[in-house]
Design a protein around this motif. Structure first.
Motif, short mmCIF file in Angstrom:
data_model
loop_
_atom_site.label_atom_id
_atom_site.label_comp_id
_atom_site.label_asym_id
_atom_site.label_seq_id
_atom_site.Cartn_x
_atom_site.Cartn_y
_atom_site.Cartn_z
N ASP A 79 33.25 44.41 26.98
CA ASP A 79 32.70 45.45 28.10
C ASP A 79 33.92 46.07 28.65
N GLY A 80 34.93 45.99 28.10
CA GLY A 80 36.14 47.07 28.53
C GLY A 80 37.30 46.35 29.36
N PHE A 81 37.15 44.95 29.74
CA PHE A 81 38.03 44.53 30.73
C PHE A 81 39.32 44.04 29.81
N ARG A 82 40.24 44.41 30.69
CA ARG A 82 41.68 43.99 30.03
C ARG A 82 42.37 42.86 30.99
N CYS A 83 41.94 42.68 32.10
CA CYS A 83 42.43 41.83 32.90
C CYS A 83 41.51 41.13 33.90
N VAL A 84 41.62 39.97 34.10
CA VAL A 84 40.95 39.06 35.23
C VAL A 84 41.97 38.62 36.16
N VAL A 85 41.87 38.98 37.52
CA VAL A 85 42.72 38.19 38.58
C VAL A 85 41.74 37.23 39.23
N ALA A 86 42.35 36.08 39.54
CA ALA A 86 41.72 35.16 40.27
C ALA A 86 42.95 33.97 40.54
N PRO A 87 42.61 32.95 41.53
CA PRO A 87 43.59 32.13 42.01
C PRO A 87 43.76 30.93 40.80
N ASN A 129 41.95 31.07 25.45
CA ASN A 129 41.18 32.23 24.65
C ASN A 129 41.54 33.63 25.14
N ALA A 130 41.76 33.89 26.35
CA ALA A 130 42.12 35.20 27.08
C ALA A 130 43.11 35.77 26.35
N VAL A 131 44.17 35.06 26.69
CA VAL A 131 45.46 35.58 25.91
C VAL A 131 45.26 36.02 24.39
N ASN A 132 44.67 35.09 23.60
CA ASN A 132 44.68 35.22 22.44
C ASN A 132 43.75 36.48 22.01
N ASN A 133 42.92 36.96 23.16
CA ASN A 133 42.29 38.19 22.59
C ASN A 133 42.71 39.46 23.57
N GLY A 134 43.71 39.37 24.15
CA GLY A 134 44.28 40.56 24.90
C GLY A 134 43.89 40.68 26.06
N LEU A 135 43.22 39.49 26.68
CA LEU A 135 42.80 39.76 27.99
C LEU A 135 43.60 38.87 29.01
N LEU A 136 44.35 39.52 29.96
CA LEU A 136 45.36 38.98 30.81
C LEU A 136 44.68 37.99 32.10
N PRO A 137 44.79 36.67 31.87
CA PRO A 137 44.31 36.02 33.17
C PRO A 137 45.43 35.83 34.38
N ALA A 138 45.31 36.81 35.22
CA ALA A 138 46.50 36.67 36.17
C ALA A 138 46.18 35.74 37.52
N VAL A 139 47.02 35.06 37.68
CA VAL A 139 47.03 34.04 38.81
C VAL A 139 47.45 34.60 40.24
N VAL A 140 46.77 34.59 41.09
CA VAL A 140 47.29 34.96 42.45
C VAL A 140 46.76 33.83 43.45
N THR A 141 47.32 33.84 44.46
CA THR A 141 47.05 32.80 45.64
C THR A 141 45.59 33.16 46.12
N GLU A 142 44.93 32.20 46.76
CA GLU A 142 43.48 32.31 47.25
C GLU A 142 43.72 33.55 48.45
N GLU A 143 44.73 33.53 49.02
CA GLU A 143 44.93 34.46 50.14
C GLU A 143 45.09 35.92 49.71
N ASP A 144 45.88 35.94 48.37
CA ASP A 144 45.99 37.39 47.94
C ASP A 144 44.61 37.63 47.27
N ALA A 145 43.94 36.69 46.67
CA ALA A 145 42.83 37.24 46.01
C ALA A 145 41.86 37.74 47.14
N GLU A 146 41.62 37.18 48.21
CA GLU A 146 40.99 37.88 49.23
C GLU A 146 41.24 39.05 49.82
N GLN A 147 42.72 39.52 49.81
CA GLN A 147 43.14 40.61 50.38
C GLN A 147 42.48 41.79 49.21
N LEU A 148 42.64 41.37 47.70
CA LEU A 148 42.22 42.19 46.74
C LEU A 148 40.89 42.45 46.78
N LEU A 149 40.17 41.33 46.95
CA LEU A 149 38.73 41.60 47.00
C LEU A 149 38.24 42.63 48.21
#
Length: 212
Positions: free
Chosen positions: A93-101, A110-130
């Motif tokens: 579907d075109g996604f290259r990154c998922v950001v989540a706590p 599996n994500a990394v092996n398929n070129g998809l970045l699983p970026a880990v942020v804090t819960e507080e920072d995730a809420e700021q981005l959302l």
């Protein structure tokens, strides 16, 4: 895989926790070959009502959502079964990154092996981005070199395994990771053969030596 350094794109907010792999791609669609494009099945049951009609207000149905390469969500993203098809659906579907706590362990691998970045942020920072993204796709930058995610004035750090970071920066798979040590492997093999010559297997025609 395509090397990744900085992804500047549109991002979409999926403000839900525990988005598991069965939500990412319901099992009934996994009988289809990937050649049909798994992106059409991404979050299918969340995007459609009981009659299979698209929910107009769902973020992925926004006219600009097709340009989004980054998804921001809440904790425990990709939990559940180990189906790699969940990653295929996002990538197709075109996604290259998922950001989540946090992420399901197998999903992240599996994500990394398929070129998809699983970026880990804090819960507080995730809420700021959302909050910064809101209910419509918005500009977002994911910098894999600096390990930051930015939406407007909001910029937060993210974490990633150094090995996974190396793989994504270079577009490498596990074989490529091994190949970077080719010289060291060859040196070891040579030294080992000299130190333990008796451990080397006989050549295929050794049994014929001295006969005939």
């Amino acid at each position: 895989m395509k090397p990744m350094t900085v992804v500047t794109s549109l991002g979409v907010a999926l403000p839900a926790a525990n988005v598991d792999t069965d939500q990412l791609i319901p099992a009934r669609f996994m009988k289809e070959p990937r050649s049909v494009g798994y992106g059409q099945f991404l979050l299918y049951d969340l995007r459609h009502d009981a009659q299979g009609e698209p929910k107009a207000d769902f973020i992925l149905h926004h006219p600009e959502a097709g340009k989004a390469e980054v998804m921001v969500s809440r904790r425990n993203f990709g939990a559940g079964s180990s189906r790699e098809a969940a990653v295929y659906a996002l990538v197709d579907d075109g996604f290259r990154c998922v950001v989540a706590p946090s992420f399901g362990d197998i999903f992240a691998s599996n994500a990394v092996n398929n070129g998809l970045l699983p970026a880990v942020v804090t819960e507080e920072d995730a809420e700021q981005l959302l909050a910064a993204l809101g209910s419509t796709p918005g500009a977002i930058t994911v910098d894999l070199e600096a390990l930051t995610v930015s939406v407007g004035a909001v910029s937060v750090p993210f974490t990633l395994s150094p090995v996974w970071r190396t793989k994504l920066l270079n577009g490498w798979d596990d074989i490529d990771m091994t190949r970077q040590h080719t010289d060291a492997i060859a040196t070891f093999a040579h030294q080992y053969a000299e130190q333990f010559p008796w451990s080397a297997p006989f050549p295929p025609d050794a049994a014929l030596i001295g006969k005939g």
